[in-house]
Design a protein around this motif. Structure first.
Motif, short mmCIF file in Angstrom:
data_model
loop_
_atom_site.label_atom_id
_atom_site.label_comp_id
_atom_site.label_asym_id
_atom_site.label_seq_id
_atom_site.Cartn_x
_atom_site.Cartn_y
_atom_site.Cartn_z
N ARG A 1 -3.45 4.18 2.07
CA ARG A 1 -4.45 5.18 2.47
C ARG A 1 -5.72 5.04 1.62
O ARG A 1 -6.84 5.17 2.14
N GLN A 2 -5.55 4.76 0.34
CA GLN A 2 -6.70 4.64 -0.55
C GLN A 2 -7.50 3.36 -0.33
O GLN A 2 -8.73 3.35 -0.48
N THR B 1 -7.60 1.35 2.49
CA THR B 1 -8.08 1.05 3.84
C THR B 1 -9.61 1.12 3.87
O THR B 1 -10.22 2.07 3.41
N LEU C 1 -5.15 -1.66 8.99
CA LEU C 1 -6.01 -1.90 7.83
C LEU C 1 -7.31 -2.55 8.28
O LEU C 1 -8.38 -2.28 7.72
N GLY D 1 -9.46 0.07 10.04
CA GLY D 1 -9.91 1.13 9.15
C GLY D 1 -9.37 2.50 9.47
O GLY D 1 -10.09 3.51 9.33
N PRO E 1 -6.94 4.91 7.95
CA PRO E 1 -6.12 5.08 6.75
C PRO E 1 -4.85 5.90 6.97
O PRO E 1 -3.80 5.57 6.41
N ASP E 2 -4.93 6.96 7.76
CA ASP E 2 -3.75 7.81 7.95
C ASP E 2 -2.66 7.09 8.74
O ASP E 2 -1.48 7.14 8.37
N ALA F 1 -1.15 4.39 6.54
CA ALA F 1 -0.24 4.97 5.55
C ALA F 1 1.10 5.32 6.19
O ALA F 1 2.16 5.12 5.58
#
Length: 213
Positions: free
Chosen positions: A101-102, A104, A191, A194, A196-197, A200
């Motif tokens: 998550r961080q 991405t 990834l 883009g 992130p959620d 993750a």
């Protein structure tokens, strides 16, 4: 099985981390079996080092749950304990989800290409039934976003608990790793776009496909 005979595969200039990795890998790949006694003098001779780095490595392996030390008696390879594997898996899944998550949107094209290439090698190894190669490629692929994140706390915790899960993971790749190939591809795609959620969530799910003993 007994400590392998013959000259060590590594040089005599092994550092403490190298000794730890050699012993860790020997437990994960089954060179040393559950319940087998590990004698620091024999291990030191095999690796071509003094007993000090071996003792330090055994302490680290104890913290990871791969060996059990009985004070004043012996150090033995631990059995594969289902609750311990589940606990380690849950921690690893949560940390990988956090890292993905961080990171991405911050991975380079080279990072993403290396993840794709590692997943391709993983798929080939799974198809060929090469468990060692599959584990190596799988670890390489997952390590890329962790390294890119640069969070030493995350990396340290993963280094501690990852070997416990990897030992159980050999069982999955022996039977079927194709589900992991598909999930890896989905992760890399997310990834790349883009998200992130969603990325993750997939990272978390990848680790929870691991069957515990």
């Amino acid at each position: 099985m007994p400590v392998p005979s013959g000259p060590p595969a590594a040089s005599r200039s092994l550092l403490r981390d190298d000794v730890y990795r050699r012993l860790r890998d020997a437990i994960v790949d089954g060179t040393f079996l559950p319940g087998e006694q590990l004698k620091d003098a024999e291990l030191a001779e095999w690796l071509g080092v003094s007993r000090t780095p071996v003792r330090e490595a055994l302490l680290r392996l104890g913290a990871s749950g791969l060996v059990v030390a009985l004070p004043g008696r012996s150090t033995r390879v631990s059995s594969i304990d289902a609750p311990a594997v589940r606990d380690a898996r849950d921690v690893i899944a949560a940390l990988h989800a956090f890292a993905v998550r961080q990171i991405t949107g911050r991975l380079t094209e080279d990072d993403l290409d290396r993840m794709r290439q590692a997943n391709d090698r993983f798929a080939e190894a799974v198809t060929a039934g090469d468990v060692d190669a599959a584990l190596t490629a799988d670890e390489e692929m997952h390590r890329i976003p962790i390294t890119a994140l640069g969070n030493q706390a995350v990396a340290t915790v993963l280094d501690q608990f990852d070997p416990l899960v990897r030992r159980a993971e050999r069982l999955r790749f022996t039977t079927d790793g194709h589900t992991s190939v598909e999930l890896h591809t989905r992760l890399i795609d997310l990834l790349t776009t883009g998200d992130p959620d969603a990325a993750a969530d997939v990272a978390f799910d990848i680790w929870h496909t691991l069957p515990t003993p």
